[in-house]
Motif scaffolding. Structure first.
Motif, PDB file in Angstrom:
ATOM      1  N   ALA A 237       0.814  -1.222   0.000  1.00 54.44           N
ATOM      2  CA  ALA A 237       0.000   0.000   0.000  1.00 54.44           C
ATOM      3  C   ALA A 237       0.843   1.267   0.000  1.00 54.44           C
ATOM      4  O   ALA A 237       0.317   2.353  -0.237  1.00 54.44           O
ATOM      5  N   GLY A 238       2.121   1.160   0.279  1.00 54.14           N
ATOM      6  CA  GLY A 238       2.967   2.346   0.360  1.00 54.14           C
ATOM      7  C   GLY A 238       3.138   3.029  -0.977  1.00 54.14           C
ATOM      8  O   GLY A 238       2.952   2.441  -2.037  1.00 54.14           O
ATOM      9  N   GLY A 239       3.523   4.300  -0.919  1.00 57.88           N
ATOM     10  CA  GLY A 239       3.761   5.070  -2.136  1.00 57.88           C
ATOM     11  C   GLY A 239       5.233   5.378  -2.312  1.00 57.88           C
ATOM     12  O   GLY A 239       6.079   5.001  -1.497  1.00 57.88           O
ATOM     13  N   TYR A 240       5.545   6.080  -3.396  1.00 58.05           N
ATOM     14  CA  TYR A 240       6.933   6.435  -3.664  1.00 58.05           C
ATOM     15  C   TYR A 240       7.002   7.830  -4.254  1.00 58.05           C
ATOM     16  O   TYR A 240       6.019   8.405  -4.696  1.00 58.05           O
ATOM     17  N   GLY A 241       8.206   8.383  -4.245  1.00 57.11           N
ATOM     18  CA  GLY A 241       8.480   9.738  -4.707  1.00 57.11           C
ATOM     19  C   GLY A 241       9.741  10.212  -4.024  1.00 57.11           C
ATOM     20  O   GLY A 241      10.166   9.647  -3.007  1.00 57.11           O
TER      21      GLY A 241
ATOM     22  N   HIS B  67       6.114  10.690  -0.612  1.00 60.10           N
ATOM     23  CA  HIS B  67       5.806   9.357  -1.125  1.00 60.10           C
ATOM     24  C   HIS B  67       4.297   9.237  -1.358  1.00 60.10           C
ATOM     25  O   HIS B  67       3.592   8.523  -0.663  1.00 60.10           O
ATOM     26  N   ASP B  68       3.828   9.940  -2.384  1.00 62.36           N
ATOM     27  CA  ASP B  68       2.386  10.051  -2.605  1.00 62.36           C
ATOM     28  C   ASP B  68       1.874   9.214  -3.771  1.00 62.36           C
ATOM     29  O   ASP B  68       0.674   9.120  -3.985  1.00 62.36           O
ATOM     30  N   GLN B  69       2.764   8.598  -4.532  1.00 63.09           N
ATOM     31  CA  GLN B  69       2.332   7.880  -5.731  1.00 63.09           C
ATOM     32  C   GLN B  69       2.213   6.387  -5.451  1.00 63.09           C
ATOM     33  O   GLN B  69       3.191   5.726  -5.101  1.00 63.09           O
TER      34      GLN B  69
ATOM     35  N   GLU C  74      12.463  -0.121  -0.325  1.00 60.64           N
ATOM     36  CA  GLU C  74      11.511   0.471   0.609  1.00 60.64           C
ATOM     37  C   GLU C  74      10.096  -0.037   0.361  1.00 60.64           C
ATOM     38  O   GLU C  74       9.356  -0.335   1.302  1.00 60.64           O
ATOM     39  N   LEU C  75       9.706  -0.139  -0.902  1.00 61.70           N
ATOM     40  CA  LEU C  75       8.341  -0.547  -1.228  1.00 61.70           C
ATOM     41  C   LEU C  75       8.055  -1.985  -0.829  1.00 61.70           C
ATOM     42  O   LEU C  75       6.990  -2.297  -0.282  1.00 61.70           O
ATOM     43  N   PHE C  76       9.005  -2.877  -1.102  1.00 60.62           N
ATOM     44  CA  PHE C  76       8.752  -4.306  -0.928  1.00 60.62           C
ATOM     45  C   PHE C  76       9.407  -4.906   0.314  1.00 60.62           C
ATOM     46  O   PHE C  76       9.292  -6.105   0.555  1.00 60.62           O
TER      47      PHE C  76
END
Length: 751
Positions: free
Chosen positions: A72-76, A80-82, A214-216
């Motif tokens: 569910a996390g985002g990135y940027g 990190h909004d995407q 970070e995402l995974f």
């Protein structure tokens, strides 16, 4: 210098021109699946349902993913909004909502049409200025559309504006442009043990690795990013692109996944240069000296932030141009709109701010009855003064010399008799730019036969810095032939950290790291040779593959013999080097939210142009172009000239032809190379004259500074000045396409 500064042959030229080199799309792995994305067809709306059952049952389909199947996390970069896939709402036309992986590309495309996407449309805003208003529809529920503000304050501008002799205001509007790389974005991802391995066209592989970790929740050490040949980037491949999507599918299926964007998909959902609105006002005295400046900048972020906060700070910093102004209030705001996210493009925010600054110069000069170049001379920043961020300018400032060289050539052009009756215009524009000094590292190893290997995490994106100039630097220092230096790069696992090919930094930062490493190698060799020859280290030099003692000894040893001796006595001859530019001290300015408001190693530039105008069609033709650049010592003249010429052509495209058009629904109207007009060989000037002013840097490798970005940011401003020279006024909205110029010619002149 023996090697550097000469005509260096690009080392990867043969495999490129023969087609032997491999791009991401050429990578075919055993058991590989082909992926396509399902995208939103509306600019804004609440997701009611994403029906994937029919797609999952389609022939050849192995997996279908939606937001429910990924982290569910985002990135940027900062915010990190995407999300990987839209979860509750969509925010732009083209936002990914699902992904299909199948045994063939055709099967994946057929299945994508079976995904039932139900969206309840909601109000949206695609106009930049309208989105900045408090009552505009929110792109992200509960959050203001102004997502970032950077401000630079110095002195007391309000008081100066009250008492000034004159206050001149200029407002310009600019458009979106796509980077125009020939190779669309592509990713191949595969599970590897407890980690991931990706092959992708990227300018910043270490940045991609960090985002995926970070995402995974995978340790960075278990993720490898491999970079094959990159078919152009220009900033458009700095971001992670679709790496998160493809990585998620690889983890879900346990198989290699390939996703290659179609051209239209790439252009409609890429990260183009942001459109902007820039309004600046300057308080001046009777002699035209700049006393204070206010500037208000709006940058269109699109639906997500990506790296807009960095760009926002850059815009505020460059709002003064290469001019000294004591009192400042410079504000830049990044604004969400329901459009595809924008991002870095060669010289981020540069074309907009250079055009605003140099048009403003013309407006002030006209109000005072001064020659614009004389106005520039009176206001150029000088060594010892402080830039807008409060940093002291310690380098020699050569922007005036650049301008005088260009002005002299334009005077010669003007003195010639035209070959046709079309009106002619002559104009120039000046700027400065910053060479990023972000972190770099490199390793150099000497082998038993006297050859060397350079390991660099840098990505070769067409400048030839990584492929050619860095190995030549190693050869220069070691006194060996460049062909005896092998380059090891292309994988985050095989080479040390690198910040990426961006920000005019590669030669400067990666070069400094390389130089630090190879200088340690020289120390190791001299230490060993000193023992063998009985000569002090300071009396030894490396040349022609030998270690040579200076007179009166003149004794020498072959380099391999010294390497072999060192290996057995003290260990292998290997060293790593690292570099990060020293943070400069700032004083006198208040930086509020400004992340990048300090000038790195400065470079200085001026472009001049001769144009002709077809009064019937409005078409502007660029006849001759002259570009003067102080980029420090020029180490690879052919490559540097190529950077200038390529940048000039891109800048001409920005000014006269290119425009990524957004319709009232938020969709891109011209998402292909047929309708998106880029300059062809018939549109570029017959002559692009390059003048290098070699004012050696005190901190750059062999005195070099950066050249990648500045050539593209100045042509629009030079062409605008030439239009003014010809017509007595210039457009305040870009681009100057023929239709727009025809309308401009019909408009009444302002009082």
């Amino acid at each position: 210098m023996n090697v550097l500064g000469t005509k260096l042959t690009r080392r990867d030229s043969r495999v490129r021109v023969t087609g032997a080199i491999k791009y991401t799309e050429d990578i075919i792995l055993r058991g590989m699946l082909y992926a396509v994305l399902v995208r939103s067809t509306v600019a804004a709306g609440r997701i009611i349902r994403i029906g994937v059952d029919a797609a999952r049952q389609a022939p050849g389909v192995e997996a279908v993913l939606t937001a429910a199947d990924v982290p569910a996390g985002g990135y940027g970069n900062y915010l990190h909004d995407q999300p990987i896939f839209a979860r509750e709402a969509v925010c732009y036309v083209g936002e990914p909502v699902a992904m299909i992986a199948a045994t063939s590309l055709a099967a994946a495309r057929r299945a994508a049409k079976l995904v039932a996407v139900e969206i309840d449309p909601t109000p949206f805003v695609v106009d930049l200025a309208a989105a900045a208003e408090p009552d505009a529809p929110a792109v992200h529920a509960g959050k203001p559309n102004v997502l970032d503000t950077a401000r630079i304050l110095r002195g007391d501008p309000d008081a100066v504006f009250r008492d000034a002799f004159k206050v001149i205001t200029t407002k310009i509007e600019t458009h979106r442009v796509h980077q125009g790389y020939l190779e669309p974005r592509g990713v191949v991802a595969m599970p590897e043990g407890e980690g991931l391995s990706l092959i992708m066209s990227t300018q910043q592989p270490f940045g991609v690795r960090m985002v995926l970790a970070e995402l995974f929740g995978i340790p960075i050490s278990r993720i490898e990013i491999k970079v094959p040949a990159v078919g152009g980037g220009f900033g458009g491949k700095l971001h992670v692109g679709f790496a998160p999507h493809v990585a998620a599918m690889a983890l879900a299926t346990g198989r290699p996944i390939q996703l290659i964007c179609e051209r239209g998909e790439d252009m409609r959902t890429g990260s183009p240069r942001e459109n902007s609105v820039v309004e600046m006002a300057t308080a001046i005295d009777a002699e035209g000296r700049f006393l204070a400046r206010r500037c208000d900048i709006l940058l269109d972020s699109g639906a997500y932030a990506l790296d807009i906060q960095s760009l926002n700070s850059m815009a505020a910093f460059y709002a003064t141009g290469p001019y000294y102004i004591e009192n400042l209030d410079l504000r830049s705001r990044a604004v969400y709109t329901h459009t595809c996210p924008t991002g870095s493009f060669r010289g981020p925010t540069g074309p907009q701010l250079v055009y605003a600054n140099e048009t403003h110069i013309n407006d002030i000069a006209e109000a005072l009855g001064l020659d614009p170049n004389e106005l520039r001379r009176r206001n150029f920043i000088t060594k010892g003064q402080r830039g807008p961020g409060g940093e002291e300018i310690t380098a020699e400032v050569t922007v005036a010399e650049c301008m005088e060289r260009v002005a002299a050539r334009l005077a010669e052009f003007r003195a010639e008799t035209p070959t046709d009756t079309r009106p002619r215009g002559y104009g120039l524009a000046c700027t400065w730019w910053s060479t990023l000094g972000t972190p770099s590292s490199a390793m150099v190893e000497l082998h038993d036969d006297g050859s060397a290997t350079l390991s660099s995490g840098g990505t070769e994106i067409g400048t030839s810095v990584i492929s050619t100039t860095l190995p030549a630097m190693v050869a220069e220092v070691l006194g060996i032939d460049p062909e005896r230096v092998t380059l090891n790069n292309g994988s985050t696992r095989d080479a040390p950290f690198e910040s990426g090919s961006r920000g005019s930094r590669t030669l400067f930062s990666t070069g400094n790291a390389t130089l630090n490493a190879v200088n340690q190698i020289v120390d190791q060799i001299k230490e060993e040779a000193s023992e063998l020859l009985g000569v002090a280290r300071e009396n030894l030099v490396l040349r022609d593959g030998r270690v040579q003692a200076l007179a009166p000894s003149n004794a020498s040893l072959p380099l391999p013999e010294v390497i072999a001796s060192a290996k057995m006595r003290t260990g292998p001859v290997v060293a790593s080097g690292r570099y990060r530019a020293k943070q400069v001290e700032v004083s006198g300015s208040t930086l509020d939210g400004a992340r990048m408001a300090r000038l790195g190693e400065p470079t200085f530039h001026c472009h001049g142009v001769e144009i002709a105008l077809d009064l019937d069609t409005g078409r502007v033709e660029v006849l001759r172009f002259v570009a003067a650049h102080d980029i420090g010592r020029v180490l690879n003249p052919v490559a540097a000239r190529g950077q200038v010429e390529g940048g000039v052509v891109q800048g001409i495209g920005y000014a006269l032809y290119e425009n990524l058009e957004i319709d009232k629904t938020g969709a891109i109207r011209n998402g292909n190379f047929h309708d998106y007009r880029m300059p062809t060989i018939k549109d570029i000037p017959a002559s692009i004259e390059t003048i290098f002013i070699e004012n050696a840097s005190e901190t750059g490798p062999f005195g070099a500074k950066g050249i990648g970005e500045p050539p593209v940011i100045i042509p629009a401003a030079a062409i605008g000045s030439a239009i003014r020279d010809m017509l007595g006024r210039q457009p305040m909205k870009l681009p100057f396409a023929a239709a727009a110029m025809a309308t401009f010619l019909d408009e009444p002149e302002a009082d």
